[in-house]
Write an enzyme that holds these catalytic residues in place. Structure first.
Site, PDB file in Angstrom:
ATOM      1  N   CYS A  77     -14.827  16.502  12.687  1.00 36.62           N
ATOM      2  CA  CYS A  77     -14.053  17.392  11.806  1.00 36.62           C
ATOM      3  C   CYS A  77     -14.943  18.481  11.223  1.00 36.62           C
ATOM      4  O   CYS A  77     -16.025  18.189  10.707  1.00 36.62           O
ATOM      5  CB  CYS A  77     -13.426  16.573  10.674  1.00 36.62           C
ATOM      6  N   CYS A  83     -15.958  17.845   2.423  1.00 42.63           N
ATOM      7  CA  CYS A  83     -14.725  17.111   2.099  1.00 42.63           C
ATOM      8  C   CYS A  83     -15.069  15.664   1.766  1.00 42.63           C
ATOM      9  O   CYS A  83     -15.775  15.004   2.519  1.00 42.63           O
ATOM     10  CB  CYS A  83     -13.762  17.168   3.292  1.00 42.63           C
ATOM     11  N   CYS A  86     -13.666  11.823   4.208  1.00 44.13           N
ATOM     12  CA  CYS A  86     -14.371  11.011   5.210  1.00 44.13           C
ATOM     13  C   CYS A  86     -15.868  11.082   4.925  1.00 44.13           C
ATOM     14  O   CYS A  86     -16.407  12.171   4.744  1.00 44.13           O
ATOM     15  CB  CYS A  86     -14.113  11.545   6.619  1.00 44.13           C
ATOM     16  N   CYS A 161      -7.209  18.146   9.689  1.00 42.13           N
ATOM     17  CA  CYS A 161      -7.598  16.833   9.180  1.00 42.13           C
ATOM     18  C   CYS A 161      -7.365  15.804  10.270  1.00 42.13           C
ATOM     19  O   CYS A 161      -6.292  15.777  10.879  1.00 42.13           O
ATOM     20  CB  CYS A 161      -6.785  16.506   7.927  1.00 42.13           C
ATOM     21  N   GLN A 271       1.891   1.404   1.553  1.00 48.54           N
ATOM     22  CA  GLN A 271       0.674   1.275   2.353  1.00 48.54           C
ATOM     23  C   GLN A 271       0.374   2.623   3.004  1.00 48.54           C
ATOM     24  O   GLN A 271       1.281   3.304   3.480  1.00 48.54           O
ATOM     25  CB  GLN A 271       0.846   0.176   3.407  1.00 48.54           C
ATOM     26  N   PHE A 299       2.450  -8.194  -7.406  1.00 47.99           N
ATOM     27  CA  PHE A 299       2.087  -6.797  -7.137  1.00 47.99           C
ATOM     28  C   PHE A 299       2.916  -6.346  -5.928  1.00 47.99           C
ATOM     29  O   PHE A 299       2.393  -5.885  -4.918  1.00 47.99           O
ATOM     30  CB  PHE A 299       0.587  -6.639  -6.857  1.00 47.99           C
ATOM     31  N   ASP A 367      -1.195  -8.767  -3.880  1.00 46.26           N
ATOM     32  CA  ASP A 367      -1.708  -7.522  -3.292  1.00 46.26           C
ATOM     33  C   ASP A 367      -1.991  -6.536  -4.418  1.00 46.26           C
ATOM     34  O   ASP A 367      -1.245  -5.579  -4.635  1.00 46.26           O
ATOM     35  CB  ASP A 367      -0.647  -6.949  -2.331  1.00 46.26           C
ATOM     36  N   CYS A 393      -7.571  -4.149  -1.154  1.00 46.36           N
ATOM     37  CA  CYS A 393      -8.219  -2.917  -0.670  1.00 46.36           C
ATOM     38  C   CYS A 393      -9.621  -2.808  -1.245  1.00 46.36           C
ATOM     39  O   CYS A 393     -10.227  -1.745  -1.190  1.00 46.36           O
ATOM     40  CB  CYS A 393      -7.374  -1.694  -1.028  1.00 46.36           C
TER      41      CYS A 393
HETATM   42  C1  LIG Z   1      -1.950  -2.226  -3.698  1.00 39.07           C
HETATM   43  S1  LIG Z   1      -0.386  -1.942  -4.388  1.00 39.07           S
HETATM   44  C2  LIG Z   1       0.582  -3.084  -3.454  1.00 39.07           C
HETATM   45  C3  LIG Z   1       2.072  -2.866  -3.467  1.00 39.07           C
HETATM   46  C4  LIG Z   1       2.859  -3.595  -2.383  1.00 39.07           C
HETATM   47  N1  LIG Z   1       2.449  -4.971  -2.235  1.00 39.07           N
HETATM   48  C5  LIG Z   1       2.778  -2.871  -1.066  1.00 39.07           C
HETATM   49  O1  LIG Z   1       2.159  -3.397  -0.121  1.00 39.07           O
HETATM   50  O2  LIG Z   1       3.340  -1.786  -0.940  1.00 39.07           O
HETATM   51  C6  LIG Z   1      -0.559  -2.655  -5.950  1.00 39.07           C
HETATM   52  C7  LIG Z   1       0.680  -2.690  -6.804  1.00 39.07           C
HETATM   53  O3  LIG Z   1       0.340  -3.326  -8.042  1.00 39.07           O
HETATM   54  C8  LIG Z   1       1.034  -2.680  -9.102  1.00 39.07           C
HETATM   55  N2  LIG Z   1       0.257  -2.972 -10.314  1.00 39.07           N
HETATM   56  C9  LIG Z   1      -0.898  -2.377 -10.733  1.00 39.07           C
HETATM   57  N3  LIG Z   1      -1.325  -2.965 -11.861  1.00 39.07           N
HETATM   58  C10 LIG Z   1      -0.441  -3.941 -12.169  1.00 39.07           C
HETATM   59  C11 LIG Z   1      -0.340  -4.901 -13.216  1.00 39.07           C
HETATM   60  N4  LIG Z   1      -1.257  -4.966 -14.192  1.00 39.07           N
HETATM   61  N5  LIG Z   1       0.695  -5.758 -13.211  1.00 39.07           N
HETATM   62  C12 LIG Z   1       1.627  -5.709 -12.238  1.00 39.07           C
HETATM   63  N6  LIG Z   1       1.592  -4.829 -11.220  1.00 39.07           N
HETATM   64  C13 LIG Z   1       0.565  -3.952 -11.182  1.00 39.07           C
HETATM   65  C14 LIG Z   1       1.086  -1.225  -8.692  1.00 39.07           C
HETATM   66  O4  LIG Z   1       2.163  -0.575  -9.331  1.00 39.07           O
HETATM   67  C15 LIG Z   1       1.264  -1.341  -7.159  1.00 39.07           C
HETATM   68  O5  LIG Z   1       2.630  -1.340  -6.830  1.00 39.07           O
END
Ligand SMILES: C[S@@+](CC[C@H](N)C(=O)[O-])C[C@H]1O[C@@H](n2cnc3c(N)ncnc32)[C@H](O)[C@@H]1O
Length: 435
Positions: A77, A83, A86, A161, A271, A299, A367, A393
């Site tokens: 790139c 940038c 990456c 990109c 995602q 989450f 998650d 992540c």
């Molecule tokens: C990595 S994302 C995962 C969302 C979903 N599992 C997906 O794969 O699309 C993390 C999620 O946690 C939520 N989140 C962040 N802090 C939080 C908290 N203290 N309590 C509850 N949810 C939370 C965010 O709003 C977000 O939707």
């Protein structure tokens, strides 16, 4: 004019790179201290200038690569370097793959997992990133639109990109032209883009409320580029997105989770790649396919895992963002899933479930954001939930939470790294724990 002394003294030194750090910087030692050298690779001898302090050592910039590593390749790139998107395009594919894998292994090693069961990394490939946060600034007649530079507020004006999907790349120029009508001199904006199945969803965040000219420019952009929706929210903390107001709504942006179509709220987490999501969902659903009873999805976002998991039985989705839970619940009702799903808005850091609450579930999925799921992991460690699927992540907070679960009696059965963030230091993973 006297120049300000740099905190690294501005000294020029010659160092040999020992390792590639998690952010993609080469790491060397100088006078017993670490030196972090962006764009340098293990085995290379480089002449650097020390530019400041970092982590008990020095930041440095490469002046000359004196002896290049065999793994060094030409970055594909033209924006690579300035940038910040990456950081490791200069590494060949095999060494890159090993580096991503080792990040997960090493994070687990540091938490006492000597030989963690980490599988080969699943790759999503170039041109797959469907969600991106861009920044824009007006400078005279020009608008710079792109990603921030590394550790810098400067915005790299990207023309092409390699990571974004082609429709998002194609939007860059028209979006830049629209921003020229919206922004005042030196005014900045954040632009969140999501390529949904029914078209692009755009969330603009600016400090100033939108005037008539700006609204007309956005309506024109939606029309000419056939965007699904444009919304605006005040710039500021993440919560500001909850106040997003629609500016142009041509059709609802839609994503399918399982067989369920969901309309994500503006700026919602989804995602970053469809391929990464498919790999995560297939992995987690496969692990929980034989589980009998109710599954908790912590989450849960807008239901990425909850809807596919609802095919096998009851699911309880828990999420902090009210707008995400509202989207999930609206889709659940529309698809007659209200009998099989329940949903709860809850702050899982300040109000985690008790071990007794958790014991109602046959399995739990979590998650969390990059900070991890410390409080939830502690509650799970004291629970009897037989199976836990973790998605993360951030290998470091994941390893911390994995330690908590294993100290509480779980076994870490398998870990699958998924490279949803090609050429960056980030890596996604899914892991299975059982009692
Ligand atoms: C990595 S994302 C995962 C969302 C979903 N599992 C997906 O794969 O699309 C993390 C999620 O946690 C939520 N989140 C962040 N802090 C939080 C908290 N203290 N309590 C509850 N949810 C939370 C965010 O709003 C977000 O939707």
């Amino acid at each position: 004019m006297r120049r300000k002394a740099r905190r690294g003294g501005g000294r020029q030194v010659e160092v040999t790179i020992d390792a590639l750090g998690g952010r993609g910087d080469g790491i060397a030692a100088y006078e017993g201290k670490p030196v972090f050298v962006p764009f340098a690779l293990p085995g290379e001898t480089v002449r650097v200038r020390l530019t400041g302090q970092r982590a008990g050592g020095y930041k440095a910039e490469v002046l000359e690569v004196l002896d290049a590593a065999p793994e060094r390749v030409e970055a594909p790139c033209p924006h690579f370097g300035p940038c910040g998107g990456c950081t490791v395009q200069h590494l060949d594919a095999e060494a890159y793959r090993r580096w991503k894998h080792d990040q997960v292994v090493q994070a687990l090693n540091r938490r006492g997992f000597d030989e963690p069961p980490v599988a080969e990394t699943v790759e999503v490939g170039e041109g797959t990133r469907r969600r991106a946060a861009l920044a824009a600034v007006r400078e005279g007649k020009r608008v710079r639109l792109g990603f921030h530079g590394r550790e810098s507020h400067r915005i790299e004006n990207i023309e092409e990109c390699r990571i974004l999907t082609p429709p998002l790349v194609a939007l860059l120029d028209p979006l830049r032209a629209a921003m020229a009508e919206i922004l005042d001199e030196r005014e900045t904006a954040e632009v969140a883009l999501l390529e949904s199945e029914s078209g692009i969803d755009l969330l603009l965040q600016t400090r100033q409320p939108l005037g008539l000219t700006a609204r007309q420019a956005l309506a024109g952009l939606a029309e000419s580029e056939d965007l699904a929706r444009i919304a605006w929210a005040p710039a500021g903390p993440e919560g500001a997105v909850a106040e997003a107001e629609p500016v142009a709504m041509r059709r609802p942006p839609l994503l399918t989770f399982g067989e369920v179509s969901v309309e994500p709220p503006p700026g919602a987490f989804v995602q970053p790649t469809a391929a990464g999501e498919a790999a995560l969902v297939a992995t987690v659903s496969g692990w929980l396919a034989g589980v009998e009873g109710s599954v908790a999805d912590y989450f849960a976002g807008c239901g990425t895992f909850a809807f596919p998991l609802s095919r096998r039985g009851p699911v309880h989705a828990v999420e902090g963002a009210e707008t995400a839970i509202a989207a999930l619940w609206q889709a659940a009702r529309k698809n007659d899933l209200a009998g099989r799903m329940t949903a709860e808005t809850r702050d899982l850091a300040n109000d985690p479930p008790t071990p007794e609450e958790l014991d109602a579930f046959a399995a739990a999925v979590f998650d969390p954001p990059r900070v991890g799921a410390k409080e939830l992991a502690e509650a799970l460690a004291d629970s009897k939930v037989p199976v836990v699927a973790a998605v993360s992540c951030n290998p470091h907070t994941f390893a911390r939470d994995a330690r908590t679960l294993v100290d509480g009696g779980y076994t870490l059965a398998e870990v699958w790294p998924i490279d949803q963030f090609p050429w960056s230091g980030h890596v996604e993973l899914a892991a299975r724990f059982r009692r």
